[in-house]
Design an enzyme around this catalytic site. Structure first.
Site, short mmCIF file in Angstrom:
data_model
loop_
_atom_site.label_atom_id
_atom_site.label_comp_id
_atom_site.label_asym_id
_atom_site.label_seq_id
_atom_site.Cartn_x
_atom_site.Cartn_y
_atom_site.Cartn_z
N GLU A 291 1.18 -2.44 6.26
CA GLU A 291 1.17 -2.56 4.81
C GLU A 291 -0.18 -2.16 4.21
OE1 GLU A 291 3.46 -2.98 2.67
OE2 GLU A 291 5.07 -3.30 4.11
N TYR B 234 1.12 -7.93 -3.88
CA TYR B 234 2.13 -7.10 -3.21
C TYR B 234 2.11 -7.32 -1.70
CZ TYR B 234 4.27 -3.46 -0.67
OH TYR B 234 5.04 -2.81 0.26
N ASP C 200 6.94 -2.32 -4.77
CA ASP C 200 6.02 -1.19 -4.70
C ASP C 200 6.53 -0.08 -5.63
OD1 ASP C 200 8.14 0.01 -3.38
OD2 ASP C 200 6.95 0.66 -1.66
#
Length: 394
Positions: free
Chosen positions: A81, A163, A181
């Site tokens: 990520e 996020y 996203d």
């Protein structure tokens, strides 16, 4: 979690506000509702599509593996990520595989010198991510090597924002988190025909996602949304006829999918100028220095340059060279950063002087392994074609 040919744009901000068709923030032809179906049906259709069409990615545990009881490794989820922020899947794959081969767990990464991490990261860009990566590894290792399993706990880690915390919580720990996203923003904007410009609609988009996240398989749902945006609901020429949500999608029903997400016109990026100096020793070594740990390209390696920043120009002539020499023009290079564009005049000189304070000579065979950001690779290539092209040593 991943992108296709688009770069990942992470959505920021947490919102408990409800999306309202009456407010004008999430307006569609059906007062904020999708063309048909409810949130549960949308999630079911999407997960069925994901089971059959998910992408095989080196950091992903596929649905069939999850069904056999194989659980995602939070370390690999976190690492992927962080790497995928503002970067494409294809660019990340080789870096990810090299990282996990060299540092298979959080303790190994924490034990590695920061300089080695920066070298391994060189070329991925957004170098503050690499510094935060190392700081996060150090902290988690000190706390026993286990990641927190809640969004709140994850948010306490260096470099982990809203996020990333949601993505790790959903994918690694099966928490019902809303993961939003750039791909997800596009899917939801089209699904509900959100006419508010994207920059102003993020909280409403998050609310829609929160409503759709299923109680079971929230990690697969998050990855399914990303895969849908990356492979079907693409920015241009979306393949709506292949979309599992086409009957639910307001934009598809209206035949106007490419209108969404709505964006405000972009302003032009300022252009900054400066000069860069490639000093080459008789044995082919190149003079380098390390940038300060903070700020743009912090902690990375560079050839000497003038004092350009995102806000000001630097000198552009050889009068600003780090030492007197037979400096000759070697062309110009251009590079685009997030908030500005940069143009550098490149100068080259052959010399055998001792390295000035704060500088060092890097042997020619080690140049490709230095922590050089892309802009510096461009500079060196302008002066010495092929110098940085040696196969990366991972």
């Amino acid at each position: 979690m991943a992108l296709h040919d688009q770069t990942r744009k992470t959505a920021s901000g947490d919102s408990g506000k409800a999306a309202s068709g009456d407010s004008g923030k999430a307006a569609s032809g059906d007062s904020g509702k999708a063309a048909s179906g409810d949130s549960g049906e949308i999630a079911s259709r999407l997960l069925a599509w994901y089971d059959a069409h998910h992408r095989d990615l080196p950091w992903r545990i596929a649905p069939r593996e999850l069904a056999r009881g194989i659980r995602p490794d939070p370390y690999r989820v976190w690492l992927s990520e962080v790497m995928l922020q503002q970067t494409t899947v294809e660019a990340v794959k080789s870096y990810f595989l090299a990282f996990v081969e060299k540092w298979p767990d959080i303790e190994a990464l924490a034990a590695s010198p920061t300089e080695d991490v920066m070298k391994a990261w060189a070329g991925l860009g957004y170098y503050s991510r690499a510094r935060n990566l190392k700081a996060c590894a150090d902290l988690v290792a000190r706390q026993g090597g286990k990641f927190p399993d809640t969004q709140a706990g994850l948010r306490e880690l260096p470099g982990v924002g809203a996020y990333t915390a949601a993505a790790i919580a959903a994918i690694a720990f099966d928490q019902p988190a809303a993961v939003v996203d750039g791909n997800v923003e596009r899917v939801v904007s089209r699904l509900f025909s959100i006419v508010t410009p994207l920059s102003q609609a993020k909280s409403d988009i998050r609310t829609y996602v929160e409503r759709m996240v299923p109680a079971t398989r929230p990690g697969d749902f998050a990855q399914a949304m990303m895969d849908l945006g990356a492979t079907i609901c693409t920015p241009r020429q979306p393949r709506c006829m292949l979309c599992p949500l086409r009957e639910d999608c307001s934009a598809t029903v209206s035949g106007d999918a490419e209108r969404f997400p709505v964006r405000l016109p972009k302003g032009e990026k300022p252009l900054r100028r400066g000069a860069a100096f490639v000093a080459v020793r008789g044995d082919g070594a190149i003079l380098l220095r390390k940038r300060g740990d903070k700020g743009l390209l912090g902690g990375m390696t560079e050839v000497p340059t003038t004092g350009w920043t995102a806000r000001i120009d630097g000198a552009t002539t050889d009068a600003a060279a780090p030492f007197p020499g037979n400096w000759r023009p070697a062309g110009k290079i251009g590079h685009v950063f997030t908030h500005f564009a940069l143009e550098l005049d490149v100068f080259k000189a052959m010399t055998d002087v001792a390295a000035p304070a704060g500088h060092f000579w890097s042997p020619a065979h080690e140049i490709s392994g230095e922590a050089l950001p892309t802009v510096m690779k461009k500079v060196i290539e302008a002066a010495i074609p092929g110098a940085t092209k040696t196969q990366r040593a991972h």
